[in-house]
Structures are given as structure tokens and as C-alpha cells.
Design a protein around this motif. Structure first.
Motif, PDB file in Angstrom:
ATOM      1  N   SER A  39      44.621 107.550 -30.823  1.00  0.00           N
ATOM      2  CA  SER A  39      43.414 108.153 -29.825  1.00  0.00           C
ATOM      3  C   SER A  39      43.906 108.327 -28.532  1.00  0.00           C
ATOM      4  CB  SER A  39      42.428 107.149 -30.038  1.00  0.00           C
ATOM      5  OG  SER A  39      42.429 105.917 -29.678  1.00  0.00           O
ATOM      6  N   VAL A  59      45.020 107.924 -36.090  1.00  0.00           N
ATOM      7  CA  VAL A  59      44.166 106.473 -35.889  1.00  0.00           C
ATOM      8  C   VAL A  59      43.392 106.780 -34.847  1.00  0.00           C
ATOM      9  CG1 VAL A  59      44.640 104.389 -35.381  1.00  0.00           C
ATOM     10  CG2 VAL A  59      46.414 105.724 -36.595  1.00  0.00           C
ATOM     11  N   ASN A  62      39.115 102.735 -31.565  1.00  0.00           N
ATOM     12  CA  ASN A  62      38.959 101.137 -32.034  1.00  0.00           C
ATOM     13  C   ASN A  62      39.820 100.979 -33.376  1.00  0.00           C
ATOM     14  OD1 ASN A  62      37.162 100.399 -29.737  1.00  0.00           O
ATOM     15  ND2 ASN A  62      35.302 101.178 -30.735  1.00  0.00           N
ATOM     16  N   GLU A  63      40.766 101.752 -33.679  1.00  0.00           N
ATOM     17  CA  GLU A  63      41.258 101.449 -34.911  1.00  0.00           C
ATOM     18  C   GLU A  63      42.542 101.005 -34.380  1.00  0.00           C
ATOM     19  OE1 GLU A  63      41.212 104.814 -37.345  1.00  0.00           O
ATOM     20  OE2 GLU A  63      39.056 104.923 -37.560  1.00  0.00           O
ATOM     21  N   ASP A  64      43.442 100.443 -35.365  1.00  0.00           N
ATOM     22  CA  ASP A  64      44.745  99.715 -34.996  1.00  0.00           C
ATOM     23  C   ASP A  64      45.853 100.510 -35.932  1.00  0.00           C
ATOM     24  OD1 ASP A  64      47.016  97.960 -34.762  1.00  0.00           O
ATOM     25  OD2 ASP A  64      45.744  96.279 -35.490  1.00  0.00           O
ATOM     26  N   PHE A  68      47.916 100.931 -39.862  1.00  0.00           N
ATOM     27  CA  PHE A  68      47.299 102.164 -40.286  1.00  0.00           C
ATOM     28  C   PHE A  68      48.248 102.418 -41.729  1.00  0.00           C
ATOM     29  CE2 PHE A  68      47.738 106.882 -40.416  1.00  0.00           C
ATOM     30  CZ  PHE A  68      46.354 107.078 -40.798  1.00  0.00           C
ATOM     31  N   MET A 250      40.878  96.402 -30.788  1.00  0.00           N
ATOM     32  CA  MET A 250      41.366  96.607 -32.269  1.00  0.00           C
ATOM     33  C   MET A 250      41.922  95.331 -32.870  1.00  0.00           C
ATOM     34  SD  MET A 250      44.115  96.960 -30.325  1.00  0.00           S
ATOM     35  CE  MET A 250      45.465  96.709 -31.698  1.00  0.00           C
ATOM     36  N   ALA A 275      44.146 101.521 -28.552  1.00  0.00           N
ATOM     37  CA  ALA A 275      43.134 102.460 -28.958  1.00  0.00           C
ATOM     38  C   ALA A 275      42.042 102.831 -27.854  1.00  0.00           C
ATOM     39  CB  ALA A 275      42.267 101.951 -30.177  1.00  0.00           C
ATOM     40  N   LYS A 278      35.057 104.230 -28.646  1.00  0.00           N
ATOM     41  CA  LYS A 278      34.412 105.533 -29.104  1.00  0.00           C
ATOM     42  C   LYS A 278      33.766 106.205 -27.993  1.00  0.00           C
ATOM     43  CE  LYS A 278      33.494 103.761 -33.723  1.00  0.00           C
ATOM     44  NZ  LYS A 278      32.555 103.506 -34.712  1.00  0.00           N
TER      45      LYS A 278
END
Length: 304
Positions: A39, A59, A62-64, A68, A250, A275, A278
Motif C-alpha cells: 500500500s 498487499v 493494514n495488511e502484512d 503475504f 499489521m 502498511a 484504510k
């Protein structure tokens, strides 16, 4: 469905593919589809490309990226893009596998190209390796966006001057961000500039601003610290009276929460490391992320 049950089906199917090839998706006709690994890069590509690009992140917020695992849909997205942008420095260990499995033959831009990586202890006693979190230093991000502008300009010569202008305007914003951060840090005594975070993602920031970061996890969130390492860190927190303790958006917060409990400190608001938040969150762009993190770090270190 009857199309596939008639003698005419090969001709009809061929015509369908021909029409598809002649008429690419609207977004591809109007904007350059760019696929980025995570992101933060998505925001940087959007800043440089503005309305000339359509950006998709593998990715998301808030994602790692450390854990992944690419899916079939990701390979499909890759084949529909005209440029893949990655961080490099070993951050996306899954990228080569994805490119190979998808059969992607297009250009790949490595945003960190030209940056002098800092060295850090590798996981599981494998010696030293490059720290991939170079974006935590805004002076490195100036290199990132220039690399992105060069890649887009090569792909889209008509937009080259616009990409360069967008980039230089953003570099000025990065310089303002950097100057503001240095002013805030300068107000904190050097012996109080100590922070505990979930994993070791802030090395570049620490080096650039003179902050000492300690983490129970290593460079990757896949790593599990030993009980001995955690106990050692607890003793250091208590001895040095460190109150600035944070988790990342994350990361699994259970480890740091337990560490904080045992050490007798309360974790502060979450930081954004690998990250963005949102859309509409406190860190949905790189600039907002850095300002948010710096405000929390400064407030925490003042309590040390």
C-alpha cells in the motif's frame, strides 16, 4: 453456453478473443494500469502518476507483506498491468515466484534502487542482511518517487514532464516533513530517545533521527523471538525506564501486550510501519503516516 456445443464454437471463440484484444478494459485505455507490491508504494505511484495511472496494490492497507501469499487473482492482475513496482531489498520474497508463475514479461521498477541499505542482524542467526524498510526515512522516499517517475516516463513518454513535475513538488513536501520531524526530535533529550516496537521496522527512521528502537521480533513479522530475548528486553525496559512502547497496525499485538504487562508499561497508540491505514484513517497516505508516527513517538519518548 450453446456456443461451445456447436460446430461454430472455435470460430466464435476466436472472434471473442480477437474482440477482447482489440478492445482492452476502459481503465487500460484511459490510464496506465500499475500494480504495486504494497500500500505505501501504491500511494507513491499515485502521487507521481496522478490521473494518468490506475494503481492496484497486491498487499492492501493494514495488511502484512511479510506473510503475504499470492493468489490466482493476483497473477491475473499482474498480467493485466503494464508496470509492476516493488520495494526491493528483499522485502517481497514472493515477487519472483508470482512473476514466474504468471508468465509476466513486462517492466518491473524497483523503487529502492540506488539507496544505500542499512545492514541488520538476520533472522535465526544467519548473519547480517539488508533492512528493506527504507521508506521509513523520507530522504529515501525522494529516491523512490524519482525511480517511479523514471519508470512511468519510459512507459509513457508523453507524460514524462508531468511525472517529473509531480515528483519534484512531492520532494518539497518530503523536505518539509523531514524538517518538521527534526525540530520535534531536537526538543527531546538524547537519553530519552528510546522506543520499543513490535518488530524491527524503524531502523532507517532511528538512524536518520537519532532514535534507538528495540523490538522483541526481528526484521520480519514471521520471526518468533525467544523467551530469553523477551526476558532480556524486559530487563532493559525496566532498567532504562522506557515508557514509549508501541504496536504496529499489521502486527500481532499479543506479544508486545504481554511484554508490556511484564515490564509494567502501557502500549501507546498503534504505529504504521509496513502498511497504510484504510482510506479515511490516520495514515492513509505516506505523508500522513509519517506525521502520525512521529507525533506518537515524540509523545511516548517524552514519558521516558
Amino acid at each position: 453456453m450453446k456456443l461451445f456445443q456447436t460446430i461454430a464454437k472455435p470460430l466464435a471463440l476466436l472472434a471473442l478473443f480477437a474482440a477482447s484484444a482489440a478492445s482492452p478494459p476502459a481503465v487500460a485505455a484511459d490510464k496506465i494500469p500499475v500494480l504495486v507490491s504494497f500500500s505505501i508504494l501504491g500511494d507513491l505511484v499515485q502521487v507521481v502518476g496522478k490521473d494518468r495511472v490506475a494503481v492496484t496494490s497486491l498487499v492492501g492497507p493494514n495488511e502484512d507483506a511479510h506473510v503475504f501469499e499470492p493468489k490466482a487473482a493476483d497473477a491475473k492482475n499482474l498480467l493485466q498491468t503494464r508496470l509492476l513496482v516493488t520495494n526491493g531489498l528483499g522485502f517481497e520474497h514472493w515477487t519472483q515466484k508470482l512473476v514466474k508463475s504468471a508468465g509476466y514479461k513486462g517492466p518491473v521498477a524497483i523503487a529502492s534502487q540506488g539507496i544505500q541499505p542499512r545492514s541488520m542482524q538476520a533472522e535465526k542467526g544467519k548473519g547480517a542482511e539488508s533492512d528493506p524498510h527504507a521508506w521509513q526515512d523520507p530522504t529515501n522516499v525522494a529516491i523512490y518517487v524519482r525511480n517511479i517517475a523514471a519508470a512511468l516516463g519510459k512507459l509513457d513518454p508523453q507524460g514524462k514532464s508531468q511525472y517529473e513535475a509531480n515528483t519534484e513538488a512531492y520532494v518539497k513536501e518530503l523536505q518539509t516533513l523531514d524538517a518538521d520531524a527534526k525540530t520535534q526530535i531536537a526538543a527531546i533529550p538524547a537519553d530519552k530517545r528510546k522506543v520499543i516496537t513490535s518488530h524491527d521496522a524503524f531502523g532507517y527512521l532511528g538512524t536518520h533521527y537519532g532514535i534507538k528502537f528495540l523490538a522483541p521480533q526481528g526484521m520480519s513479522t514471521e520471526a518468533e523471538p525467544s523467551a530469553r530475548d523477551v526476558a532480556k528486553l524486559i530487563k532493559q525496559i525496566q532498567k532504562e525506564k522506557i515508557k514509549a512502547v508501541f504496536v504496529e497496525n499489521m502486527s500481532n499485538s499479543k506479544l508486545l501486550a504481554q511484554l508490556s504487562k511484564d515490564a509494567g508499561v502501557t502500549p501507546g497508540p498503534e504505529l504504521y510501519a509496513d502498511a497504510l491505514s484504510k482510506a479515511g484513517g490516520p495514515a492513509d497516505t505516506y505523508l500522513k503516516m509519517m506525521r502520525h508516527n512521529m507525533a506518537q513517538l515524540v509523545a511516548g519518548m517524552k514519558q521516558n
